[in-house]
Design a protein around this motif. Structure first.
Motif, PDB file in Angstrom:
ATOM      1  N   ARG A   9       0.109  -7.122   9.664  1.00  9.12           N
ATOM      2  CA  ARG A   9      -1.338  -7.335   9.555  1.00  9.12           C
ATOM      3  C   ARG A   9      -2.058  -6.046   9.197  1.00  9.12           C
ATOM      4  O   ARG A   9      -2.942  -6.034   8.330  1.00  9.12           O
ATOM      5  N   VAL A  10      -1.691  -4.938   9.850  1.00  5.73           N
ATOM      6  CA  VAL A  10      -2.342  -3.656   9.540  1.00  5.73           C
ATOM      7  C   VAL A  10      -2.068  -3.258   8.091  1.00  5.73           C
ATOM      8  O   VAL A  10      -2.975  -2.816   7.373  1.00  5.73           O
ATOM      9  N   LYS A  11      -0.827  -3.423   7.664  1.00  4.97           N
ATOM     10  CA  LYS A  11      -0.503  -3.094   6.268  1.00  4.97           C
ATOM     11  C   LYS A  11      -1.322  -3.952   5.304  1.00  4.97           C
ATOM     12  O   LYS A  11      -1.832  -3.464   4.281  1.00  4.97           O
ATOM     13  N   GLY A  12      -1.454  -5.244   5.620  1.00  5.83           N
ATOM     14  CA  GLY A  12      -2.244  -6.129   4.767  1.00  5.83           C
ATOM     15  C   GLY A  12      -3.716  -5.786   4.776  1.00  5.83           C
ATOM     16  O   GLY A  12      -4.398  -5.846   3.742  1.00  5.83           O
ATOM     17  N   GLU A  13      -4.254  -5.409   5.940  1.00  5.15           N
ATOM     18  CA  GLU A  13      -5.659  -5.010   6.027  1.00  5.15           C
ATOM     19  C   GLU A  13      -5.915  -3.735   5.234  1.00  5.15           C
ATOM     20  O   GLU A  13      -6.979  -3.574   4.621  1.00  5.15           O
ATOM     21  N   THR A  14      -4.942  -2.831   5.232  1.00  6.06           N
ATOM     22  CA  THR A  14      -5.075  -1.607   4.442  1.00  6.06           C
ATOM     23  C   THR A  14      -5.162  -1.937   2.959  1.00  6.06           C
ATOM     24  O   THR A  14      -6.034  -1.432   2.238  1.00  6.06           O
ATOM     25  N   GLU A  15      -4.266  -2.803   2.489  1.00  8.49           N
ATOM     26  CA  GLU A  15      -4.311  -3.223   1.083  1.00  8.49           C
ATOM     27  C   GLU A  15      -5.644  -3.893   0.760  1.00  8.49           C
ATOM     28  O   GLU A  15      -6.265  -3.610  -0.269  1.00  8.49           O
ATOM     29  N   ARG A  16      -6.064  -4.796   1.643  1.00 12.50           N
ATOM     30  CA  ARG A  16      -7.321  -5.530   1.420  1.00 12.50           C
ATOM     31  C   ARG A  16      -8.515  -4.583   1.348  1.00 12.50           C
ATOM     32  O   ARG A  16      -9.376  -4.702   0.456  1.00 12.50           O
ATOM     33  N   ASP A  17      -8.585  -3.636   2.273  1.00 11.45           N
ATOM     34  CA  ASP A  17      -9.750  -2.757   2.337  1.00 11.45           C
ATOM     35  C   ASP A  17      -9.751  -1.735   1.200  1.00 11.45           C
ATOM     36  O   ASP A  17     -10.824  -1.330   0.730  1.00 11.45           O
ATOM     37  N   LEU A  18      -8.573  -1.327   0.744  1.00 19.85           N
ATOM     38  CA  LEU A  18      -8.513  -0.469  -0.438  1.00 19.85           C
ATOM     39  C   LEU A  18      -8.970  -1.240  -1.674  1.00 19.85           C
ATOM     40  O   LEU A  18      -9.707  -0.708  -2.510  1.00 19.85           O
ATOM     41  N   ALA A  19      -8.562  -2.497  -1.781  1.00 24.13           N
ATOM     42  CA  ALA A  19      -8.969  -3.321  -2.923  1.00 24.13           C
ATOM     43  C   ALA A  19     -10.488  -3.481  -2.950  1.00 24.13           C
ATOM     44  O   ALA A  19     -11.098  -3.534  -4.025  1.00 24.13           O
ATOM     45  N   ALA A  20     -11.111  -3.534  -1.774  1.00 25.75           N
ATOM     46  CA  ALA A  20     -12.564  -3.709  -1.697  1.00 25.75           C
ATOM     47  C   ALA A  20     -13.331  -2.495  -2.215  1.00 25.75           C
ATOM     48  O   ALA A  20     -14.521  -2.597  -2.512  1.00 25.75           O
ATOM     49  N   LEU A  21     -12.643  -1.352  -2.342  1.00 27.78           N
ATOM     50  CA  LEU A  21     -13.292  -0.158  -2.882  1.00 27.78           C
ATOM     51  C   LEU A  21     -13.479  -0.239  -4.398  1.00 27.78           C
ATOM     52  O   LEU A  21     -14.190   0.578  -4.975  1.00 27.78           O
ATOM     53  N   SER A  22     -12.817  -1.209  -5.027  1.00 32.49           N
ATOM     54  CA  SER A  22     -12.906  -1.390  -6.490  1.00 32.49           C
ATOM     55  C   SER A  22     -12.499  -0.125  -7.240  1.00 32.49           C
ATOM     56  O   SER A  22     -13.204   0.341  -8.153  1.00 32.49           O
ATOM     57  N   LEU A  23     -11.364   0.425  -6.861  1.00 34.32           N
ATOM     58  CA  LEU A  23     -10.801   1.557  -7.588  1.00 34.32           C
ATOM     59  C   LEU A  23     -10.405   1.102  -8.991  1.00 34.32           C
ATOM     60  O   LEU A  23     -10.107  -0.083  -9.206  1.00 34.32           O
ATOM     61  N   PRO A  24     -10.397   2.001  -9.963  1.00 31.52           N
ATOM     62  CA  PRO A  24     -10.054   1.585 -11.328  1.00 31.52           C
ATOM     63  C   PRO A  24      -8.708   0.880 -11.432  1.00 31.52           C
ATOM     64  O   PRO A  24      -8.570  -0.100 -12.174  1.00 31.52           O
TER      65      PRO A  24
END
Length: 224
Positions: free
Chosen positions: A130-145
């Motif tokens: 869950r923590v690993k998935g939340e990290t991926e999700r929250d990084l994706a929310a930053l809208s990095l290029p």
């Protein structure tokens, strides 16, 4: 062929299992003219390309021109046993990568590459996944290029700290790996060199498109 102009890489977690391999590859790569390693303590590596910066990952500088890089590699990670609690684990495996992602966004990084884990899922009942998935999700929310989340299975490499349970699992995995075909292939142990090689190939445009990269694809990309 080397790209032009040459690149700068920023790596966090260079003392870890995958990070050590990736740092060596970045320093040897003709595509990179400068490698900035963010560390909690000096690592002792000496190289003309290397700019090692001791930082507090809980308080990364927001606008330091020395940390500007086109490619940001996040190899940060720990275990609950080493961290001491679930809360401390989450800080290292979620909060620190997210802080690095914000830094990458602020400094204009073009590519962010995260070493995640097989089974990463923000809705999982398993705390680690869950923590690993939340990290991926929250990084994706930053809208990095461009964001890659590499999800390796059990890592096959030399660890500095003892992990008896993992060592047993790895020994068993090596023996039964040839029998793990079809859907089970994704659970085969994957070497740390293969993971490092795969993440570098993704950054250089020779690997998967941005997104989640599962363990079987990591093994394919990381083959010598």
């Amino acid at each position: 062929m080397p790209t032009s102009p040459l690149r700068t890489a920023l790596i966090a977690g260079a003392s870890g299992l995958v990070g050590r391999e990736l740092l060596a590859m970045l320093l040897a790569s003709p595509e990179y003219e400068r490698v900035v390693a963010l560390v909690r303590r000096p690592g002792g590596v000496q190289h003309p390309k290397l700019d090692e910066r001791v930082v507090d990952f809980g308080a990364l500088p927001a606008a330091d021109p020395a940390l500007v890089a086109g490619d940001v590699f996040c190899c940060l990670g720990t275990t609950i046993r080493v961290a001491g609690s679930q809360e401390a684990f989450r800080i290292v495996d979620h909060d620190y990568p997210l802080a690095l992602g914000r830094l990458a966004k602020t400094t204009g990084a073009q590519r962010f590459l995260l070493i995640s884990a097989l089974g990463a899922d923000a809705s999982s009942n398993v705390f680690y996944n869950r923590v690993k998935g939340e990290t991926e999700r929250d990084l994706a929310a930053l809208s990095l290029p461009a964001l890659w989340c590499l999800r390796p299975s059990l890592l096959d490499g030399r660890r500095e700290e003892a992990r008896p349970g993992e060592r047993i699992a790895l020994a068993v995995g090596r023996v039964i790996a040839p029998l793990m075909g079809g859907p089970l292939r994704r659970y085969r142990p994957v070497s740390t060199k293969a993971v490092a090689r795969a993440v570098l190939r993704c950054a250089l445009g020779d690997g998967s498109a941005a997104g989640a990269v599962e363990s079987e694809e990591i093994a394919r990309l990381g083959s010598a």
